[in-house]
Design a protein around this motif. Structure first.
Motif, PDB file in Angstrom:
ATOM      1  N   ARG A 278       0.818  -1.198   0.000  1.00 17.48           N
ATOM      2  CA  ARG A 278       0.000   0.000   0.000  1.00 17.48           C
ATOM      3  C   ARG A 278       0.861   1.262   0.000  1.00 17.48           C
ATOM      4  O   ARG A 278       2.033   1.230   0.360  1.00 17.48           O
ATOM      5  CB  ARG A 278      -0.926  -0.020   1.221  1.00 17.48           C
ATOM      6  N   PRO A 279       0.272   2.408  -0.408  1.00 18.60           N
ATOM      7  CA  PRO A 279       1.007   3.674  -0.378  1.00 18.60           C
ATOM      8  C   PRO A 279       1.594   3.940   1.001  1.00 18.60           C
ATOM      9  O   PRO A 279       0.971   3.672   2.023  1.00 18.60           O
ATOM     10  CB  PRO A 279      -0.067   4.714  -0.738  1.00 18.60           C
ATOM     11  N   GLY A 280       2.809   4.454   1.014  1.00 17.70           N
ATOM     12  CA  GLY A 280       3.513   4.728   2.259  1.00 17.70           C
ATOM     13  C   GLY A 280       4.445   3.618   2.691  1.00 17.70           C
ATOM     14  O   GLY A 280       5.299   3.822   3.565  1.00 17.70           O
ATOM     15  N   THR A 281       4.320   2.418   2.097  1.00 20.15           N
ATOM     16  CA  THR A 281       5.181   1.293   2.450  1.00 20.15           C
ATOM     17  C   THR A 281       6.619   1.565   2.030  1.00 20.15           C
ATOM     18  O   THR A 281       6.878   2.064   0.935  1.00 20.15           O
ATOM     19  CB  THR A 281       4.686  -0.002   1.772  1.00 20.15           C
ATOM     20  N   LYS A 282       7.557   1.233   2.888  1.00 23.23           N
ATOM     21  CA  LYS A 282       8.972   1.372   2.550  1.00 23.23           C
ATOM     22  C   LYS A 282       9.406   0.251   1.610  1.00 23.23           C
ATOM     23  O   LYS A 282       9.007  -0.901   1.768  1.00 23.23           O
ATOM     24  CB  LYS A 282       9.838   1.319   3.814  1.00 23.23           C
ATOM     25  N   VAL A 283      10.220   0.615   0.624  1.00 25.57           N
ATOM     26  CA  VAL A 283      10.742  -0.343  -0.350  1.00 25.57           C
ATOM     27  C   VAL A 283      12.254  -0.204  -0.415  1.00 25.57           C
ATOM     28  O   VAL A 283      12.776   0.909  -0.525  1.00 25.57           O
ATOM     29  CB  VAL A 283      10.143  -0.089  -1.752  1.00 25.57           C
ATOM     30  N   PHE A 284      12.948  -1.328  -0.329  1.00 24.72           N
ATOM     31  CA  PHE A 284      14.403  -1.351  -0.477  1.00 24.72           C
ATOM     32  C   PHE A 284      14.750  -2.165  -1.718  1.00 24.72           C
ATOM     33  O   PHE A 284      14.056  -3.127  -2.064  1.00 24.72           O
ATOM     34  CB  PHE A 284      15.065  -2.000   0.748  1.00 24.72           C
ATOM     35  N   PHE A 285      15.842  -1.793  -2.367  1.00 16.54           N
ATOM     36  CA  PHE A 285      16.302  -2.516  -3.546  1.00 16.54           C
ATOM     37  C   PHE A 285      17.674  -3.136  -3.293  1.00 16.54           C
ATOM     38  O   PHE A 285      18.485  -2.587  -2.540  1.00 16.54           O
ATOM     39  CB  PHE A 285      16.389  -1.578  -4.749  1.00 16.54           C
ATOM     40  N   THR A 286      17.899  -4.262  -3.935  1.00 14.31           N
ATOM     41  CA  THR A 286      19.197  -4.935  -3.862  1.00 14.31           C
ATOM     42  C   THR A 286      19.506  -5.522  -5.229  1.00 14.31           C
ATOM     43  O   THR A 286      18.580  -5.924  -5.958  1.00 14.31           O
ATOM     44  CB  THR A 286      19.175  -6.051  -2.786  1.00 14.31           C
ATOM     45  N   PRO A 287      20.780  -5.565  -5.631  1.00 11.91           N
ATOM     46  CA  PRO A 287      21.101  -6.116  -6.948  1.00 11.91           C
ATOM     47  C   PRO A 287      20.760  -7.608  -7.025  1.00 11.91           C
ATOM     48  O   PRO A 287      20.897  -8.345  -6.050  1.00 11.91           O
ATOM     49  CB  PRO A 287      22.618  -5.897  -7.070  1.00 11.91           C
ATOM     50  N   MET A 288      20.307  -8.042  -8.201  1.00 11.08           N
ATOM     51  CA  MET A 288      19.988  -9.453  -8.451  1.00 11.08           C
ATOM     52  C   MET A 288      20.509  -9.827  -9.835  1.00 11.08           C
ATOM     53  O   MET A 288      20.387  -9.047 -10.785  1.00 11.08           O
ATOM     54  CB  MET A 288      18.485  -9.690  -8.371  1.00 11.08           C
ATOM     55  N   SER A 289      21.069 -11.006  -9.941  1.00  6.92           N
ATOM     56  CA  SER A 289      21.554 -11.449 -11.246  1.00  6.92           C
ATOM     57  C   SER A 289      20.392 -11.957 -12.090  1.00  6.92           C
ATOM     58  O   SER A 289      19.372 -12.424 -11.564  1.00  6.92           O
ATOM     59  CB  SER A 289      22.589 -12.559 -11.072  1.00  6.92           C
ATOM     60  N   LEU A 290      20.563 -11.889 -13.403  1.00  6.39           N
ATOM     61  CA  LEU A 290      19.558 -12.420 -14.305  1.00  6.39           C
ATOM     62  C   LEU A 290      19.390 -13.922 -14.096  1.00  6.39           C
ATOM     63  O   LEU A 290      18.262 -14.443 -14.141  1.00  6.39           O
ATOM     64  CB  LEU A 290      19.956 -12.135 -15.755  1.00  6.39           C
ATOM     65  N   ALA A 291      20.491 -14.617 -13.829  1.00  9.52           N
ATOM     66  CA  ALA A 291      20.441 -16.061 -13.606  1.00  9.52           C
ATOM     67  C   ALA A 291      19.580 -16.397 -12.393  1.00  9.52           C
ATOM     68  O   ALA A 291      18.798 -17.357 -12.418  1.00  9.52           O
ATOM     69  CB  ALA A 291      21.845 -16.624 -13.434  1.00  9.52           C
ATOM     70  N   GLN A 292      19.703 -15.609 -11.320  1.00 10.91           N
ATOM     71  CA  GLN A 292      18.907 -15.863 -10.121  1.00 10.91           C
ATOM     72  C   GLN A 292      17.424 -15.621 -10.386  1.00 10.91           C
ATOM     73  O   GLN A 292      16.565 -16.393  -9.964  1.00 10.91           O
ATOM     74  CB  GLN A 292      19.375 -14.972  -8.973  1.00 10.91           C
ATOM     75  N   ALA A 293      17.122 -14.543 -11.108  1.00 12.91           N
ATOM     76  CA  ALA A 293      15.724 -14.245 -11.430  1.00 12.91           C
ATOM     77  C   ALA A 293      15.114 -15.346 -12.288  1.00 12.91           C
ATOM     78  O   ALA A 293      13.977 -15.770 -12.060  1.00 12.91           O
ATOM     79  CB  ALA A 293      15.636 -12.900 -12.151  1.00 12.91           C
ATOM     80  N   GLU A 294      15.852 -15.817 -13.271  1.00 10.51           N
ATOM     81  CA  GLU A 294      15.355 -16.891 -14.133  1.00 10.51           C
ATOM     82  C   GLU A 294      15.166 -18.183 -13.348  1.00 10.51           C
ATOM     83  O   GLU A 294      14.181 -18.910 -13.554  1.00 10.51           O
ATOM     84  CB  GLU A 294      16.327 -17.121 -15.293  1.00 10.51           C
ATOM     85  N   SER A 295      16.080 -18.467 -12.427  1.00 16.12           N
ATOM     86  CA  SER A 295      15.978 -19.671 -11.607  1.00 16.12           C
ATOM     87  C   SER A 295      14.740 -19.618 -10.724  1.00 16.12           C
ATOM     88  O   SER A 295      13.994 -20.608 -10.603  1.00 16.12           O
ATOM     89  CB  SER A 295      17.236 -19.834 -10.753  1.00 16.12           C
TER      90      SER A 295
END
Length: 307
Positions: A278-295
Protein backbone atom coordinates in the motif's frame (compact mmCIF):
# COMPACT_ATOMS: atom_id res chain seq x y z
CA UNK A 1 -24.70 -20.32 -14.78
CA UNK A 2 -23.20 -17.06 -13.67
CA UNK A 3 -21.71 -14.82 -10.99
CA UNK A 4 -23.49 -11.49 -10.58
CA UNK A 5 -21.70 -8.32 -9.53
CA UNK A 6 -23.67 -6.73 -6.71
CA UNK A 7 -21.01 -4.14 -5.88
CA UNK A 8 -17.76 -3.76 -7.87
CA UNK A 9 -15.73 -1.82 -5.29
CA UNK A 10 -13.10 0.72 -6.41
CA UNK A 11 -11.70 -1.54 -9.15
CA UNK A 12 -12.61 -5.09 -10.16
CA UNK A 13 -11.23 -6.39 -13.45
CA UNK A 14 -11.29 -9.63 -15.40
CA UNK A 15 -7.74 -10.85 -16.01
CA UNK A 16 -6.05 -13.85 -17.56
CA UNK A 17 -2.29 -14.25 -18.06
CA UNK A 18 -2.17 -11.28 -20.42
CA UNK A 19 -2.09 -10.23 -24.07
CA UNK A 20 1.19 -10.98 -25.80
CA UNK A 21 2.63 -10.25 -29.24
CA UNK A 22 1.06 -6.84 -29.86
CA UNK A 23 3.41 -4.34 -28.20
CA UNK A 24 4.77 -3.37 -31.63
CA UNK A 25 1.24 -2.09 -32.32
CA UNK A 26 1.15 -0.10 -29.07
CA UNK A 27 -1.01 -2.63 -27.22
CA UNK A 28 0.27 -3.49 -23.76
CA UNK A 29 0.06 -6.91 -22.09
CA UNK A 30 -2.32 -6.27 -19.19
CA UNK A 31 -2.81 -9.32 -16.98
CA UNK A 32 -2.69 -9.90 -13.23
CA UNK A 33 -0.57 -7.50 -11.23
CA UNK A 34 0.40 -10.30 -8.84
CA UNK A 35 1.29 -13.33 -10.99
CA UNK A 36 2.10 -15.34 -7.86
CA UNK A 37 -1.40 -15.02 -6.38
CA UNK A 38 -3.09 -15.48 -9.76
CA UNK A 39 -1.19 -18.69 -10.54
CA UNK A 40 -1.93 -20.25 -7.16
CA UNK A 41 -5.65 -19.54 -7.64
CA UNK A 42 -5.73 -21.63 -10.81
CA UNK A 43 -3.56 -24.28 -9.15
CA UNK A 44 -6.00 -24.64 -6.27
CA UNK A 45 -8.91 -25.36 -8.59
CA UNK A 46 -7.13 -27.44 -11.19
CA UNK A 47 -7.83 -24.78 -13.82
CA UNK A 48 -5.77 -24.10 -16.91
CA UNK A 49 -2.82 -21.80 -16.25
CA UNK A 50 -4.49 -18.93 -18.15
CA UNK A 51 -8.03 -19.24 -16.77
CA UNK A 52 -9.81 -15.90 -16.33
CA UNK A 53 -10.17 -14.56 -12.78
CA UNK A 54 -11.46 -11.37 -11.14
CA UNK A 55 -8.75 -9.08 -9.73
CA UNK A 56 -10.33 -7.11 -6.87
CA UNK A 57 -8.43 -4.04 -5.68
CA UNK A 58 -9.00 -2.61 -2.19
CA UNK A 59 -12.15 -4.67 -1.52
CA UNK A 60 -15.59 -3.15 -0.84
CA UNK A 61 -17.09 -5.49 -3.46
CA UNK A 62 -19.88 -8.09 -3.42
CA UNK A 63 -20.93 -10.94 -5.71
CA UNK A 64 -23.93 -13.30 -5.94
CA UNK A 65 -23.51 -16.91 -7.04
CA UNK A 66 -26.36 -18.14 -9.24
CA UNK A 67 -25.16 -21.74 -9.09
CA UNK A 68 -23.28 -24.06 -6.77
CA UNK A 69 -19.57 -23.94 -7.54
CA UNK A 70 -16.16 -24.19 -5.90
CA UNK A 71 -14.09 -21.01 -5.82
CA UNK A 72 -10.78 -19.79 -4.39
CA UNK A 73 -9.34 -16.57 -3.05
CA UNK A 74 -5.63 -15.80 -3.30
CA UNK A 75 -3.59 -12.67 -2.62
CA UNK A 76 -4.63 -9.89 -0.27
CA UNK A 77 -6.84 -10.36 2.77
CA UNK A 78 -9.75 -8.04 1.97
CA UNK A 79 -11.99 -9.06 4.90
CA UNK A 80 -14.01 -11.49 2.80
CA UNK A 81 -17.15 -13.28 3.96
CA UNK A 82 -19.39 -15.95 2.43
CA UNK A 83 -23.01 -15.68 3.51
CA UNK A 84 -21.87 -13.60 6.48
CA UNK A 85 -19.14 -15.99 7.66
CA UNK A 86 -15.50 -14.80 7.47
CA UNK A 87 -13.28 -16.57 4.92
CA UNK A 88 -9.60 -16.12 4.14
CA UNK A 89 -7.30 -16.08 1.11
CA UNK A 90 -5.25 -19.06 -0.08
CA UNK A 91 -8.12 -21.53 0.41
CA UNK A 92 -10.92 -23.02 -1.69
CA UNK A 93 -14.59 -22.76 -0.70
CA UNK A 94 -17.92 -24.17 -1.84
CA UNK A 95 -20.59 -21.64 -2.78
CA UNK A 96 -24.25 -22.63 -3.11
CA UNK A 97 -26.78 -21.13 -5.50
CA UNK A 98 -27.84 -17.88 -3.83
CA UNK A 99 -24.61 -17.50 -1.80
CA UNK A 100 -23.22 -13.98 -1.41
CA UNK A 101 -19.50 -13.24 -1.34
CA UNK A 102 -18.56 -9.87 0.17
CA UNK A 103 -15.28 -8.01 0.64
CA UNK A 104 -14.58 -5.31 3.20
CA UNK A 105 -11.51 -3.17 3.69
CA UNK A 106 -7.94 -4.50 3.28
CA UNK A 107 -6.33 -6.23 6.26
CA UNK A 108 -3.19 -7.20 4.35
CA UNK A 109 -2.20 -6.45 0.77
CA UNK A 110 -4.01 -4.60 -2.00
CA UNK A 111 -5.35 -7.13 -4.50
CA UNK A 112 -7.14 -10.42 -4.17
CA UNK A 113 -7.95 -12.87 -6.96
CA UNK A 114 -11.33 -14.56 -7.19
CA UNK A 115 -11.16 -17.73 -9.27
CA UNK A 116 -13.91 -20.25 -9.93
CA UNK A 117 -13.59 -23.88 -10.91
CA UNK A 118 -13.26 -23.98 -14.68
CA UNK A 119 -12.71 -20.22 -14.93
CA UNK A 120 -15.00 -17.49 -16.22
CA UNK A 121 -16.34 -17.95 -19.75
CA UNK A 122 -15.42 -14.67 -21.44
CA UNK A 123 -14.59 -14.05 -25.09
CA UNK A 124 -10.94 -13.09 -25.72
CA UNK A 125 -9.78 -10.04 -27.67
CA UNK A 126 -6.45 -10.52 -29.44
CA UNK A 127 -6.07 -13.82 -27.64
CA UNK A 128 -6.75 -12.57 -24.10
CA UNK A 129 -9.60 -11.60 -21.79
CA UNK A 130 -7.39 -9.24 -19.75
CA UNK A 131 -8.96 -5.84 -19.13
CA UNK A 132 -6.95 -2.72 -19.94
CA UNK A 133 -9.23 0.26 -19.30
CA UNK A 134 -6.83 2.85 -20.74
CA UNK A 135 -6.70 1.04 -24.09
CA UNK A 136 -10.38 0.04 -24.13
CA UNK A 137 -9.68 -3.62 -24.68
CA UNK A 138 -10.64 -6.91 -22.99
CA UNK A 139 -13.00 -7.60 -20.13
CA UNK A 140 -16.62 -8.70 -20.14
CA UNK A 141 -17.65 -6.63 -23.17
CA UNK A 142 -14.28 -6.69 -24.93
CA UNK A 143 -14.04 -2.89 -24.65
CA UNK A 144 -11.92 -2.60 -21.52
CA UNK A 145 -14.62 -1.63 -19.03
CA UNK A 146 -14.14 -2.38 -15.36
CA UNK A 147 -16.83 -4.51 -13.76
CA UNK A 148 -20.02 -2.68 -12.83
CA UNK A 149 -23.04 -3.39 -10.66
CA UNK A 150 -25.37 -5.81 -12.43
CA UNK A 151 -22.71 -7.40 -14.64
CA UNK A 152 -23.17 -11.15 -14.99
CA UNK A 153 -20.05 -13.25 -15.42
CA UNK A 154 -20.68 -16.59 -17.18
CA UNK A 155 -19.16 -19.63 -15.49
CA UNK A 156 -17.81 -22.73 -17.18
CA UNK A 157 -19.34 -26.09 -16.29
CA UNK A 158 -15.97 -27.82 -15.82
CA UNK A 159 -15.44 -29.83 -12.65
CA UNK A 160 -11.74 -30.38 -12.07
CA UNK A 161 -9.75 -31.94 -9.29
CA UNK A 162 -8.96 -29.26 -6.72
CA UNK A 163 -6.83 -28.73 -3.62
CA UNK A 164 -8.02 -27.21 -0.35
CA UNK A 165 -5.24 -24.75 0.39
CA UNK A 166 -1.96 -23.28 -0.79
CA UNK A 167 1.13 -24.62 1.04
CA UNK A 168 2.07 -22.39 3.95
CA UNK A 169 5.58 -21.79 2.60
CA UNK A 170 4.10 -20.25 -0.57
CA UNK A 171 1.94 -17.65 1.23
CA UNK A 172 3.62 -14.22 1.34
CA UNK A 173 3.32 -11.76 4.20
CA UNK A 174 2.34 -8.46 2.61
CA UNK A 175 2.94 -6.56 5.85
CA UNK A 176 6.64 -7.45 6.12
CA UNK A 177 9.35 -5.01 4.96
CA UNK A 178 10.02 -5.55 1.29
CA UNK A 179 13.43 -5.81 -0.37
CA UNK A 180 13.28 -6.30 -4.13
CA UNK A 181 15.98 -7.67 -6.39
CA UNK A 182 16.91 -5.44 -9.35
CA UNK A 183 18.43 -6.82 -12.54
CA UNK A 184 20.74 -4.10 -13.85
CA UNK A 185 20.35 -3.29 -17.55
CA UNK A 186 22.65 -1.70 -20.10
CA UNK A 187 21.34 1.79 -19.23
CA UNK A 188 22.70 1.49 -15.70
CA UNK A 189 25.86 2.95 -17.23
CA UNK A 190 23.98 6.27 -17.41
CA UNK A 191 24.08 6.43 -13.60
CA UNK A 192 27.17 7.32 -11.58
CA UNK A 193 28.50 5.01 -8.90
CA UNK A 194 27.20 7.41 -6.25
CA UNK A 195 23.72 7.41 -7.82
CA UNK A 196 23.63 3.60 -7.90
CA UNK A 197 24.89 3.45 -4.32
CA UNK A 198 22.10 5.81 -3.23
CA UNK A 199 19.51 3.74 -5.11
CA UNK A 200 20.54 0.53 -3.38
CA UNK A 201 21.24 1.91 0.09
CA UNK A 202 18.30 4.21 0.85
CA UNK A 203 14.59 3.34 1.26
CA UNK A 204 11.82 4.65 -0.95
CA UNK A 205 8.14 4.93 -0.16
CA UNK A 206 5.25 3.99 -2.44
CA UNK A 207 3.46 7.11 -3.61
CA UNK A 208 -0.29 7.64 -3.53
CA UNK A 209 0.01 8.18 -7.29
CA UNK A 210 0.48 4.49 -8.10
CA UNK A 211 -1.76 2.33 -10.25
CA UNK A 212 -1.79 -0.50 -12.78
CA UNK A 213 0.35 1.58 -15.15
CA UNK A 214 3.18 2.26 -12.73
CA UNK A 215 4.19 2.42 -9.08
CA UNK A 216 5.74 5.79 -8.30
CA UNK A 217 8.28 5.88 -5.50
CA UNK A 218 9.39 8.76 -3.30
CA UNK A 219 12.78 9.17 -1.67
CA UNK A 220 16.29 10.41 -2.33
CA UNK A 221 16.70 11.89 -5.79
CA UNK A 222 18.51 9.58 -8.21
CA UNK A 223 20.07 11.48 -11.11
CA UNK A 224 21.04 10.10 -14.50
CA UNK A 225 23.88 11.54 -16.53
CA UNK A 226 21.80 11.77 -19.72
CA UNK A 227 18.07 12.10 -20.38
CA UNK A 228 18.29 12.71 -24.14
CA UNK A 229 17.45 9.14 -25.13
CA UNK A 230 15.59 7.51 -28.00
CA UNK A 231 12.37 5.84 -26.82
CA UNK A 232 12.44 2.05 -26.77
CA UNK A 233 10.26 -0.86 -25.68
CA UNK A 234 9.70 -1.28 -21.95
CA UNK A 235 8.74 -4.37 -19.99
CA UNK A 236 6.87 -5.26 -16.82
CA UNK A 237 9.00 -4.28 -13.82
CA UNK A 238 11.25 -1.80 -15.65
CA UNK A 239 12.45 0.96 -13.33
CA UNK A 240 12.49 4.35 -15.03
CA UNK A 241 14.19 7.38 -13.52
CA UNK A 242 12.54 10.59 -14.80
CA UNK A 243 14.18 14.03 -14.46
CA UNK A 244 12.72 14.55 -10.96
CA UNK A 245 14.85 11.60 -9.77
CA UNK A 246 11.93 9.65 -8.30
CA UNK A 247 11.77 6.04 -9.65
CA UNK A 248 8.73 4.66 -11.46
CA UNK A 249 8.27 0.88 -11.62
CA UNK A 250 6.28 0.06 -14.76
CA UNK A 251 3.42 -2.37 -14.18
CA UNK A 252 0.97 -4.42 -16.27
CA UNK A 253 -0.90 -1.55 -17.97
CA UNK A 254 2.28 0.39 -18.79
CA UNK A 255 2.87 2.20 -22.05
CA UNK A 256 4.72 0.07 -24.60
CA UNK A 257 7.68 2.44 -25.14
CA UNK A 258 9.52 4.90 -22.92
CA UNK A 259 12.40 7.33 -23.16
CA UNK A 260 13.44 7.82 -19.55
CA UNK A 261 16.67 6.10 -18.50
CA UNK A 262 16.17 2.75 -16.78
CA UNK A 263 18.47 1.71 -13.98
CA UNK A 264 17.25 -1.88 -14.17
CA UNK A 265 14.17 -4.05 -13.82
CA UNK A 266 12.36 -6.21 -11.28
CA UNK A 267 11.52 -9.80 -12.06
CA UNK A 268 7.82 -10.46 -12.63
CA UNK A 269 7.58 -12.13 -9.22
CA UNK A 270 9.18 -9.17 -7.44
CA UNK A 271 6.96 -6.71 -9.31
CA UNK A 272 3.95 -8.75 -8.18
CA UNK A 273 5.02 -8.47 -4.56
CA UNK A 274 5.38 -4.71 -4.98
CA UNK A 275 1.84 -4.51 -6.40
CA UNK A 276 0.44 -5.79 -3.08
CA UNK A 277 2.01 -3.02 -0.99
CA UNK A 278 0.00 0.00 0.00
CA UNK A 279 1.01 3.67 -0.38
CA UNK A 280 3.51 4.73 2.26
CA UNK A 281 5.18 1.29 2.45
CA UNK A 282 8.97 1.37 2.55
CA UNK A 283 10.74 -0.34 -0.35
CA UNK A 284 14.40 -1.35 -0.48
CA UNK A 285 16.30 -2.52 -3.55
CA UNK A 286 19.20 -4.94 -3.86
CA UNK A 287 21.10 -6.12 -6.95
CA UNK A 288 19.99 -9.45 -8.45
CA UNK A 289 21.55 -11.45 -11.25
CA UNK A 290 19.56 -12.42 -14.30
CA UNK A 291 20.44 -16.06 -13.61
CA UNK A 292 18.91 -15.86 -10.12
CA UNK A 293 15.72 -14.24 -11.43
CA UNK A 294 15.36 -16.89 -14.13
CA UNK A 295 15.98 -19.67 -11.61
CA UNK A 296 13.32 -18.32 -9.23
CA UNK A 297 10.77 -18.01 -12.03
CA UNK A 298 11.54 -21.47 -13.42
CA UNK A 299 11.10 -23.05 -9.98
CA UNK A 300 7.85 -21.18 -9.40
CA UNK A 301 6.40 -22.29 -12.73
CA UNK A 302 7.38 -25.88 -12.09
CA UNK A 303 5.59 -25.86 -8.72
CA UNK A 304 2.32 -24.25 -9.89
CA UNK A 305 2.14 -26.46 -12.99
CA UNK A 306 1.95 -29.61 -10.82
CA UNK A 307 -1.42 -31.00 -9.85
Amino acid sequence: MMLEVLQPGPLSLLQDKGRFGFQDQGITTGGPMDEHAYAWGNWLLGNSEDATQVEITLGMAAFLFHQSIKFALTGADLSASLDGKPIFPWFTYQAQAGSTLKFGRPCSGMRTYLSVQGGFKVGPVLGSTSTVCREGIGGLDGQGKKLEQGDQLPLRANVNRSTNKVPRWAIPDYEKPIKLGVILGYQCELFSDSAKQAFFSTPFRISQHSDRMGFRLEGQEIAADDYDLVSEGVGFGSIQIPPDGQPIVLMKDRQTIGGYPKIGALSSLCAGQLSQRRPGTKVFFTPMSLAQAESDLRLFRQVVSRR
